[in-house]
Design a protein around this motif. Sequence first.
Motif, PDB file in Angstrom:
ATOM      1  N   UNK A  12       0.611  -1.043   0.060  1.00 35.60           N
ATOM      2  CA  UNK A  12       0.163   0.039   0.096  1.00 35.60           C
ATOM      3  C   UNK A  12       1.048   1.216   0.072  1.00 35.60           C
ATOM      4  N   UNK A  13       0.322   2.359  -0.199  1.00 36.92           N
ATOM      5  CA  UNK A  13       0.913   3.591  -0.278  1.00 36.92           C
ATOM      6  C   UNK A  13       0.519   4.481   1.047  1.00 36.92           C
ATOM      7  N   UNK A  14       1.554   4.556   2.012  1.00 34.25           N
ATOM      8  CA  UNK A  14       1.130   5.322   3.235  1.00 34.25           C
ATOM      9  C   UNK A  14       1.019   6.700   3.053  1.00 34.25           C
ATOM     10  N   UNK A  15       0.502   7.675   4.100  1.00 31.63           N
ATOM     11  CA  UNK A  15       0.326   8.833   4.246  1.00 31.63           C
ATOM     12  C   UNK A  15       0.863   9.591   5.516  1.00 31.63           C
ATOM     13  N   UNK A  81      -4.720  16.794   4.182  1.00 33.78           N
ATOM     14  CA  UNK A  81      -4.058  16.150   5.561  1.00 33.78           C
ATOM     15  C   UNK A  81      -4.679  16.239   6.774  1.00 33.78           C
ATOM     16  N   UNK A  82      -5.674  17.049   6.938  1.00 33.97           N
ATOM     17  CA  UNK A  82      -6.386  17.382   8.344  1.00 33.97           C
ATOM     18  C   UNK A  82      -7.547  16.684   8.487  1.00 33.97           C
ATOM     19  N   UNK A 120      13.888  26.698   1.444  1.00 32.75           N
ATOM     20  CA  UNK A 120      13.059  26.046   0.343  1.00 32.75           C
ATOM     21  C   UNK A 120      12.220  25.080   1.158  1.00 32.75           C
ATOM     22  N   UNK A 121      10.935  25.083   0.307  1.00 33.18           N
ATOM     23  CA  UNK A 121       9.833  24.388   1.028  1.00 33.18           C
ATOM     24  C   UNK A 121      10.175  22.824   1.263  1.00 33.18           C
ATOM     25  N   UNK A 122       9.704  22.228   2.312  1.00 29.58           N
ATOM     26  CA  UNK A 122       9.843  20.864   2.376  1.00 29.58           C
ATOM     27  C   UNK A 122       8.554  20.108   1.811  1.00 29.58           C
ATOM     28  N   UNK A 123       8.844  19.188   0.902  1.00 30.20           N
ATOM     29  CA  UNK A 123       7.547  18.349   0.180  1.00 30.20           C
ATOM     30  C   UNK A 123       7.441  17.063   0.733  1.00 30.20           C
ATOM     31  N   UNK A 124       8.391  16.285   0.833  1.00 27.61           N
ATOM     32  CA  UNK A 124       8.294  14.997   1.090  1.00 27.61           C
ATOM     33  C   UNK A 124       8.543  14.583   2.769  1.00 27.61           C
ATOM     34  N   UNK A 125       7.781  13.528   3.120  1.00 28.55           N
ATOM     35  CA  UNK A 125       8.018  12.987   4.429  1.00 28.55           C
ATOM     36  C   UNK A 125       9.401  12.612   4.524  1.00 28.55           C
ATOM     37  N   UNK A 126      10.020  11.769   3.573  1.00 25.51           N
ATOM     38  CA  UNK A 126      11.263  11.411   3.613  1.00 25.51           C
ATOM     39  C   UNK A 126      11.827  11.009   2.119  1.00 25.51           C
ATOM     40  N   UNK A 275      -4.153   2.354   0.558  1.00 23.77           N
ATOM     41  CA  UNK A 275      -3.429   3.199   1.418  1.00 23.77           C
ATOM     42  C   UNK A 275      -3.583   4.521   1.650  1.00 23.77           C
ATOM     43  N   UNK A 276      -3.874   5.196   0.396  1.00 30.46           N
ATOM     44  CA  UNK A 276      -4.063   6.595   0.543  1.00 30.46           C
ATOM     45  C   UNK A 276      -5.345   6.952   0.860  1.00 30.46           C
ATOM     46  N   UNK A 277      -5.890   8.185   1.288  1.00 25.88           N
ATOM     47  CA  UNK A 277      -7.005   8.599   1.636  1.00 25.88           C
ATOM     48  C   UNK A 277      -7.893   9.196   0.571  1.00 25.88           C
ATOM     49  N   UNK A 278      -9.454   8.874   0.740  1.00 23.11           N
ATOM     50  CA  UNK A 278     -10.347   9.558  -0.327  1.00 23.11           C
ATOM     51  C   UNK A 278     -10.968  10.504   0.777  1.00 23.11           C
ATOM     52  N   UNK A 279     -11.002  11.894   0.668  1.00 24.16           N
ATOM     53  CA  UNK A 279     -11.534  12.977   1.190  1.00 24.16           C
ATOM     54  C   UNK A 279     -12.762  13.365   0.383  1.00 24.16           C
ATOM     55  N   UNK A 280     -13.899  13.540   1.310  1.00 23.06           N
ATOM     56  CA  UNK A 280     -15.313  14.055   0.914  1.00 23.06           C
ATOM     57  C   UNK A 280     -15.403  15.443   1.061  1.00 23.06           C
ATOM     58  N   UNK A 281     -15.851  16.323   0.094  1.00 14.46           N
ATOM     59  CA  UNK A 281     -16.105  17.765   0.403  1.00 14.46           C
ATOM     60  C   UNK A 281     -17.322  17.899  -0.392  1.00 14.46           C
ATOM     61  N   UNK A 282     -17.839  18.960   0.365  1.00  8.42           N
ATOM     62  CA  UNK A 282     -19.229  19.642   0.160  1.00  8.42           C
ATOM     63  C   UNK A 282     -19.324  21.178   0.126  1.00  8.42           C
ATOM     64  N   UNK A 283     -19.331  21.648  -1.100  1.00 10.11           N
ATOM     65  CA  UNK A 283     -19.125  23.294  -0.957  1.00 10.11           C
ATOM     66  C   UNK A 283     -17.967  23.525  -0.243  1.00 10.11           C
TER      67      UNK A 283
END
Length: 296
Positions: A12-15, A81-82, A120-126, A275-283
């Motif tokens: 799986x792909x962790x987050x 992420x939240x 510089x901005x950090x993009x990856x966990x590792x 392993x990734x997440x599906x996040x549900x939005x409404x408006x």
Amino acid sequence: MEYFKAEYRAGRTPNPCIRCNRMIKFGALLQGVEALGIKYDYFCTGHYAKIVRPEEGIFGTDARPAMIATATDISKDQTYFLYRVPTSVLEKVRFPLALMKKSEVFELARQAGLEAAERAESQDFISSEYFDLLFADVPSKPGDIIDLDGHVIGKHRGIEHYTVGQRRGLDVAVGYPVYVHSIDAKNNVVVLAPNSALDSNGLIADDFVWAGDLEPPAEFEGSKALEVMVKIRLASKPVPARIEHYLPAAGDNFEYRGTAWRVTFDTPQRAVAPGQSVVLYKDGVILGGGVIVKGC
């Protein structure tokens, strides 16, 4: 770190950012503050997100919980992420950068003479160059790389080094571009396919969390499906979809965590990664989200 390694080794792909926010930044940190006897009115972080409260109750109830909404700077929005941060915590959270753009924040930092303004901005966990070191605690188990017809077309160095949608580092030559289509951890096999074969009409997810801990009813406003916008990774744009309870078919022996849901996209989506997440939005407001089990 153990979660990160275990997920890759399970195909799986962790987050880790999602897990860290729930368990560390908005979990252990606040518990530690309270254990020190520190009283606070609000907990503020630099995430690009908003806290809102609906004008009407959600899911047919009178509940109007604190909910997460997308930030003004959509290009830096971090709500994906939240989504697992509990409503009880959100009640005391504030996001001062909610209405600001990243460029404005950097300008304020420059005016204040902060070194971070030039960092510089950090993009990856590792970073990927550390993967070999990270996974050195257990020897990798090489295995077959196959195509969709089951033909062996190469050898992989261990499934922890691959993720759905990957193209680089496959070390196979088949005369056309191929990508990781799926990973069979049980049989230690990596499946490759052309890009066109990576599209899915939907997905199955479990381990859901919901705003206000309120799960939508089995039938929503006279329909079995709830129409939402969904994100299947941070970098993807929200797309229209329908969600409904998923009843496992005969022979589906997967041990689901809580109620499983089927998400059906209005248009097929590429590289749905378990392993990734599906996040549900409404408006623009998060209703809930779960962990992807499989594409379908």
